[in-house]
Design a protein around this motif. Sequence first.
Motif, PDB file in Angstrom:
ATOM      1  N   THR A  96       0.838  -1.202   0.000  1.00 25.30           N
ATOM      2  CA  THR A  96       0.000   0.000   0.000  1.00 25.30           C
ATOM      3  C   THR A  96       0.872   1.250   0.000  1.00 25.30           C
ATOM      4  N   MET A  97       1.904   1.237   0.815  1.00 28.67           N
ATOM      5  CA  MET A  97       2.693   2.433   1.049  1.00 28.67           C
ATOM      6  C   MET A  97       3.740   2.705  -0.036  1.00 28.67           C
ATOM      7  N   GLU A  98       4.501   1.700  -0.441  1.00 28.30           N
ATOM      8  CA  GLU A  98       5.614   1.963  -1.366  1.00 28.30           C
ATOM      9  C   GLU A  98       5.150   2.341  -2.774  1.00 28.30           C
ATOM     10  N   PRO A  99       4.248   1.572  -3.428  1.00 31.02           N
ATOM     11  CA  PRO A  99       3.780   2.000  -4.753  1.00 31.02           C
ATOM     12  C   PRO A  99       3.079   3.354  -4.718  1.00 31.02           C
ATOM     13  N   ALA A 100       2.357   3.645  -3.631  1.00 33.65           N
ATOM     14  CA  ALA A 100       1.718   4.960  -3.531  1.00 33.65           C
ATOM     15  C   ALA A 100       2.763   6.064  -3.452  1.00 33.65           C
ATOM     16  N   MET A 101       3.842   5.803  -2.705  1.00 31.71           N
ATOM     17  CA  MET A 101       4.936   6.767  -2.639  1.00 31.71           C
ATOM     18  C   MET A 101       5.543   6.983  -4.030  1.00 31.71           C
ATOM     19  N   ILE A 102       5.733   5.886  -4.762  1.00 27.93           N
ATOM     20  CA  ILE A 102       6.300   5.998  -6.112  1.00 27.93           C
ATOM     21  C   ILE A 102       5.386   6.818  -7.021  1.00 27.93           C
TER      22      ILE A 102
ATOM     23  N   THR B  10      -3.690  -1.445  -5.422  1.00 28.36           N
ATOM     24  CA  THR B  10      -4.853  -0.752  -5.974  1.00 28.36           C
ATOM     25  C   THR B  10      -5.368   0.339  -5.042  1.00 28.36           C
ATOM     26  N   ILE B  11      -5.415   0.060  -3.742  1.00 31.47           N
ATOM     27  CA  ILE B  11      -6.023   1.022  -2.818  1.00 31.47           C
ATOM     28  C   ILE B  11      -5.027   2.050  -2.288  1.00 31.47           C
ATOM     29  N   GLY B  12      -3.735   1.735  -2.319  1.00 30.06           N
ATOM     30  CA  GLY B  12      -2.750   2.642  -1.741  1.00 30.06           C
ATOM     31  C   GLY B  12      -2.701   3.980  -2.439  1.00 30.06           C
ATOM     32  N   ILE B  13      -2.703   3.951  -3.764  1.00 33.34           N
ATOM     33  CA  ILE B  13      -2.596   5.197  -4.535  1.00 33.34           C
ATOM     34  C   ILE B  13      -3.781   6.123  -4.294  1.00 33.34           C
ATOM     35  N   PRO B  14      -5.041   5.657  -4.412  1.00 37.16           N
ATOM     36  CA  PRO B  14      -6.155   6.589  -4.160  1.00 37.16           C
ATOM     37  C   PRO B  14      -6.226   7.070  -2.710  1.00 37.16           C
ATOM     38  N   ILE B  15      -5.826   6.208  -1.745  1.00 38.12           N
ATOM     39  CA  ILE B  15      -5.894   6.633  -0.343  1.00 38.12           C
ATOM     40  C   ILE B  15      -4.899   7.756  -0.070  1.00 38.12           C
ATOM     41  N   LEU B  16      -3.638   7.569  -0.430  1.00 38.53           N
ATOM     42  CA  LEU B  16      -2.651   8.618  -0.166  1.00 38.53           C
ATOM     43  C   LEU B  16      -2.853   9.830  -1.080  1.00 38.53           C
ATOM     44  N   SER B  17      -3.391   9.612  -2.272  1.00 40.05           N
ATOM     45  CA  SER B  17      -3.723  10.750  -3.138  1.00 40.05           C
ATOM     46  C   SER B  17      -4.824  11.597  -2.503  1.00 40.05           C
ATOM     47  N   ALA B  18      -5.800  10.925  -1.869  1.00 41.59           N
ATOM     48  CA  ALA B  18      -6.870  11.661  -1.187  1.00 41.59           C
ATOM     49  C   ALA B  18      -6.315  12.451  -0.005  1.00 41.59           C
ATOM     50  N   VAL B  19      -5.342  11.871   0.707  1.00 38.36           N
ATOM     51  CA  VAL B  19      -4.696  12.591   1.812  1.00 38.36           C
ATOM     52  C   VAL B  19      -3.980  13.830   1.279  1.00 38.36           C
ATOM     53  N   ALA B  20      -3.255  13.662   0.167  1.00 33.12           N
ATOM     54  CA  ALA B  20      -2.540  14.801  -0.419  1.00 33.12           C
ATOM     55  C   ALA B  20      -3.498  15.883  -0.891  1.00 33.12           C
ATOM     56  N   ALA B  21      -4.678  15.464  -1.378  1.00 36.48           N
ATOM     57  CA  ALA B  21      -5.647  16.424  -1.922  1.00 36.48           C
ATOM     58  C   ALA B  21      -6.292  17.285  -0.844  1.00 36.48           C
ATOM     59  N   THR B  22      -6.117  16.938   0.423  1.00 35.56           N
ATOM     60  CA  THR B  22      -6.695  17.761   1.491  1.00 35.56           C
ATOM     61  C   THR B  22      -5.948  19.082   1.671  1.00 35.56           C
ATOM     62  N   GLN B  23      -4.772  19.185   1.071  1.00 39.52           N
ATOM     63  CA  GLN B  23      -3.968  20.406   1.177  1.00 39.52           C
ATOM     64  C   GLN B  23      -4.096  21.235  -0.102  1.00 39.52           C
TER      65      GLN B  23
END
Length: 486
Positions: free
Chosen positions: A289-295, A418-431
């Motif tokens: 969840t964490m590493e591909p989302a970071m990439i 699959t879920i890591g990217i949209p979850i961390l993208s949603a966190v980033a979108a709060t700013q």
Amino acid sequence: MVRHLFDTCRRERLVAIETTSPPRLDRRQRLILFVLLGAGFMLSVDFSILNVALPEVGAGVGLEDARLAWIASAYALPAAGFTLVFGRMADLFGRRRLFMSGMVVLTGASLLGGLASNPEMLLTARALQGLATAMTIPAGLSLLTTTFAEGALRERALGLNGALLSGGFTVGALIGGALVGSLSWRAAFFINVPVAVAILLLTPALISESRMPDRIRLDLPGAVTVTGGLLAATYAITEKNAVAAVAGVVLLAAFWVIELRSPAPLAPVRILKRPTVKWGNYAGLVIFTMEPAMIFLTTLYLQRTLGLSPLATGLVFGVPGLASVVAGVIAGRFIGRFGGRTVLVAGLTVQGLATLPLVFLGDGLIALAILIPALFVGFFGHVTAIVAYTVTGTSGLPDEEQGLATGLTSMTQQVAITIGIPILSAVAATQSGELTGLHLALTVNVAVTLASALLIWLGLHSRGEQPVTVTPVSPSKKSDEQLTAP
């Protein structure tokens, strides 16, 4: 007398060298690894190969920008939803048969994608590639774990597998940038065809079909509910759809009830309750969840904030990606020496700590001096953790359940990606600011990773459960897992 003592010492030293030297693969085993790992590597490349070229792909088939995310989602949904079912089907109907069927589907999907002239053809091809992944990865991994017995050889094989699977995600970005820059995005599809055909030709000569149970039964209600539940839950997360989320929860709850009552369950609850299976797959969920989302987030940062080209972006990830290969080669030896739990937690901790410097990235090119070394260290920890979690989740189980075990680990991987990217993208979108959003998302990444490493350490320790390991020095010793397994 002196000569006798000298000869005795020499013989003891030779024996020590032989017993502590890394396991050797014979020619047939090397060829089997080449086929199975080659297939896994190609499929992991497929996941990310188009990520650095989404605008070019969309323009090529007339796909509007708002739907570009579906190029990844169309692949990820079937890959996540069908993996567990196909993993069990591999046990019941033949692992080699399912592995080769996946290669056939991949060949057709790649041809369709390369020839796509409209969005429907392109997304259908990506969905079929995801289906081929769901068929091939668990079947190939279970062929790997049944070909190599538990111990040093299996750990070495799984180490190479982890290196290539993880390396495929980063190499995919590098290859994607190079192909788009020099040829066309269509080449990213066509490149699969000769590789898949070669694998189809080699497999029957190298790998025998697995022995199938006398009475073949597939838990159809379980298969339908878990597949539907995973598809709905994954869709809900990627598209932020509340109705799909409710449907996913209901179907997965129904699956659990069915498995408790079924005489031939798709995923026996006794397996799901094993600490090594439970905590191993939780580790895999965090790792992927964490590493591909970071990439993914860093890819956007490199192109949007620093203004790098797709090819330069691929190089930024490709060079540190060499650490993946190194980690995969030596991770099995780490596990043999220190134990699976220690290596798993250490790898996950390194992955989290290596992400920490990225929280402070700025908007100048000098940031690359921080980013590239951090990626190198992080990829090393990431692949080490992948190998350890795969060993953890598949150890201590009989051969007839290896398809289920590898199906679980593969499903965990696909769902997490699959879920890591949209979850961390949603966190980033709060700013409001793009750079501020990146910093917040990566802070969450580090916190979740490090907290999970502690939980996994305590979870595996609390029941005295550790992955099976066989050290080269004392091959006759049984691990705690072997002694305490029910």
